[in-house]
Design a protein around this motif. Structure first.
Motif, PDB file in Angstrom:
ATOM      1  N   LEU A   1     -42.464  -9.795  21.516  1.00 18.69           N
ATOM      2  CA  LEU A   1     -43.553  -9.103  20.828  1.00 18.69           C
ATOM      3  C   LEU A   1     -43.459  -9.312  19.316  1.00 18.69           C
ATOM      4  N   ALA A   2     -42.277  -9.136  18.758  1.00 19.36           N
ATOM      5  CA  ALA A   2     -42.104  -9.313  17.310  1.00 19.36           C
ATOM      6  C   ALA A   2     -42.419 -10.744  16.894  1.00 19.36           C
ATOM      7  N   ASP A   3     -41.953 -11.706  17.666  1.00 22.31           N
ATOM      8  CA  ASP A   3     -42.215 -13.107  17.362  1.00 22.31           C
ATOM      9  C   ASP A   3     -43.707 -13.407  17.433  1.00 22.31           C
ATOM     10  N   GLY A   4     -44.373 -12.885  18.442  1.00 20.43           N
ATOM     11  CA  GLY A   4     -45.811 -13.097  18.585  1.00 20.43           C
ATOM     12  C   GLY A   4     -46.602 -12.458  17.456  1.00 20.43           C
TER      13      GLY A   4
ATOM     14  N   ALA B   1     -48.931 -14.398  14.803  1.00 26.35           N
ATOM     15  CA  ALA B   1     -50.333 -13.997  14.637  1.00 26.35           C
ATOM     16  C   ALA B   1     -50.621 -13.666  13.173  1.00 26.35           C
ATOM     17  N   ALA B   2     -49.689 -13.003  12.507  1.00 29.93           N
ATOM     18  CA  ALA B   2     -49.874 -12.673  11.087  1.00 29.93           C
ATOM     19  C   ALA B   2     -49.918 -13.942  10.234  1.00 29.93           C
ATOM     20  N   ARG B   3     -49.078 -14.893  10.550  1.00 27.91           N
ATOM     21  CA  ARG B   3     -49.046 -16.154   9.788  1.00 27.91           C
ATOM     22  C   ARG B   3     -50.357 -16.920   9.920  1.00 27.91           C
TER      23      ARG B   3
ATOM     24  N   ARG C   1     -53.021  -8.395   8.666  1.00 31.22           N
ATOM     25  CA  ARG C   1     -51.696  -9.025   8.643  1.00 31.22           C
ATOM     26  C   ARG C   1     -50.617  -7.959   8.583  1.00 31.22           C
ATOM     27  N   GLY C   2     -50.811  -6.976   7.715  1.00 31.24           N
ATOM     28  CA  GLY C   2     -49.837  -5.899   7.563  1.00 31.24           C
ATOM     29  C   GLY C   2     -49.643  -5.127   8.847  1.00 31.24           C
TER      30      GLY C   2
ATOM     31  N   LEU D   1     -40.165  -9.512   7.079  1.00 32.79           N
ATOM     32  CA  LEU D   1     -40.134  -8.969   5.718  1.00 32.79           C
ATOM     33  C   LEU D   1     -40.527 -10.026   4.691  1.00 32.79           C
ATOM     34  N   MET D   2     -40.095 -11.254   4.897  1.00 28.26           N
ATOM     35  CA  MET D   2     -40.481 -12.342   3.995  1.00 28.26           C
ATOM     36  C   MET D   2     -41.991 -12.570   4.055  1.00 28.26           C
ATOM     37  N   GLU D   3     -42.539 -12.526   5.253  1.00 30.36           N
ATOM     38  CA  GLU D   3     -43.990 -12.718   5.407  1.00 30.36           C
ATOM     39  C   GLU D   3     -44.753 -11.570   4.758  1.00 30.36           C
TER      40      GLU D   3
END
Length: 187
Positions: A117-120, A124-126, A136-137, A173-175
Motif C-alpha cells: 500500500l505504501a509503495d503504491g 501514485a503521488a509521483r 499528492r499530500g 518524506l523525500m517526495e
C-alpha cells in the motif's frame, strides 16, 4: 530470501504453488498463490507474473469462499492498477483490501500489505503533477500511515520488513518534503 538467495526463494515459492495445484487443496492453493504474490512483489516486481498470481489467488478465493485471501490479492491488484496508470482506482483497491484484511483481525501478512500500500501510494503521488499538492499530500499521508505503526518497537509484526519500511518512509518524506528532509534522515 532473507538469507540473500532470492532465486532460491522464487524457485521454492513456485515449487510450493505447483505442489498445491497438484494436490488440489483449495485452501492451500489460495494460501500459496497469495503468499506467492508477496515473494514476486518483493523480489522481482514482475508485473505480468504478479498479475497472473494475484488473479489465480482471487479465482481460488472466489470459487471456495476464502474472502481473506481475496482481500490479500486485492491489495496487489490495486498496486498493479497504479503501475498501469490507474492511480485512483488502484489506491482505492489497495485500501479496501488492506482494511478488509485488518477487519478480519489478521496481524500476520498485514506488514507485507502495508508495504505494498505504501509503495503504491508513493508511486501514485509521483505520477501526479506537483500542482496537485493536496492530492499528492493525501496519497503520501496514506502511505506513511500504513507503515508507521509497524516501525515502533511494540509492533506486532513487520520486523522482517523493517529495513524496507524505513526505506519507504524515507522516500515518502523525500517526495513530500524534498531534499530538506535528507539531513534529518542522516541523523
Amino acid at each position: 530470501w532473507w538469507l540473500g538467495h532470492p532465486e532460491q526463494a522464487l524457485f521454492r515459492c513456485n515449487q510450493a504453488i505447483a505442489g498445491e495445484l497438484a494436490q488440489k487443496d483449495p485452501y492451500g492453493q489460495a494460501f500459496a498463490t497469495g503468499v506467492g504474490c508477496t515473494v514476486l512483489f518483493l523480489l522481482r516486481s514482475e508485473t505480468a507474473a504478479l498479475q497472473a498470481r494475484s488473479e489465480l489467488c482471487c479465482r481460488f478465493s472466489q470459487q471456495h469462499g476464502f474472502s481473506i485471501w481475496q482481500a490479500y490479492a486485492q491489495v496487489f491488484q490495486g498496486w498493479l492498477a497504479v503501475m498501469r496508470g490507474e492511480e485512483s482506482n488502484g489506491v482505492e483497491r489497495m485500501q479496501r483490501g488492506f482494511a478488509c484484511w485488518q477487519e478480519m483481525g489478521m496481524a500476520i501478512g498485514a506488514d507485507s500489505l502495508a508495504m505494498v500500500l505504501a509503495d503504491g501510494c508513493l508511486e501514485a503521488a509521483r505520477r501526479r503533477p506537483h500542482s496537485a499538492d493536496a492530492a499528492r499530500g493525501s496519497l503520501l499521508a496514506t502511505g506513511l500511515a500504513a507503515i508507521e505503526p509497524l516501525l515502533g518497537p511494540q509492533a506486532a509484526c513487520g520486523r522482517s520488513f523493517r529495513p524496507e519500511f524505513h526505506r519507504l518512509k524515507g522516500e515518502i518524506l523525500m517526495e513530500r518534503d524534498g531534499l530538506g528532509v535528507a539531513e534529518a534522515a542522516v541523523i
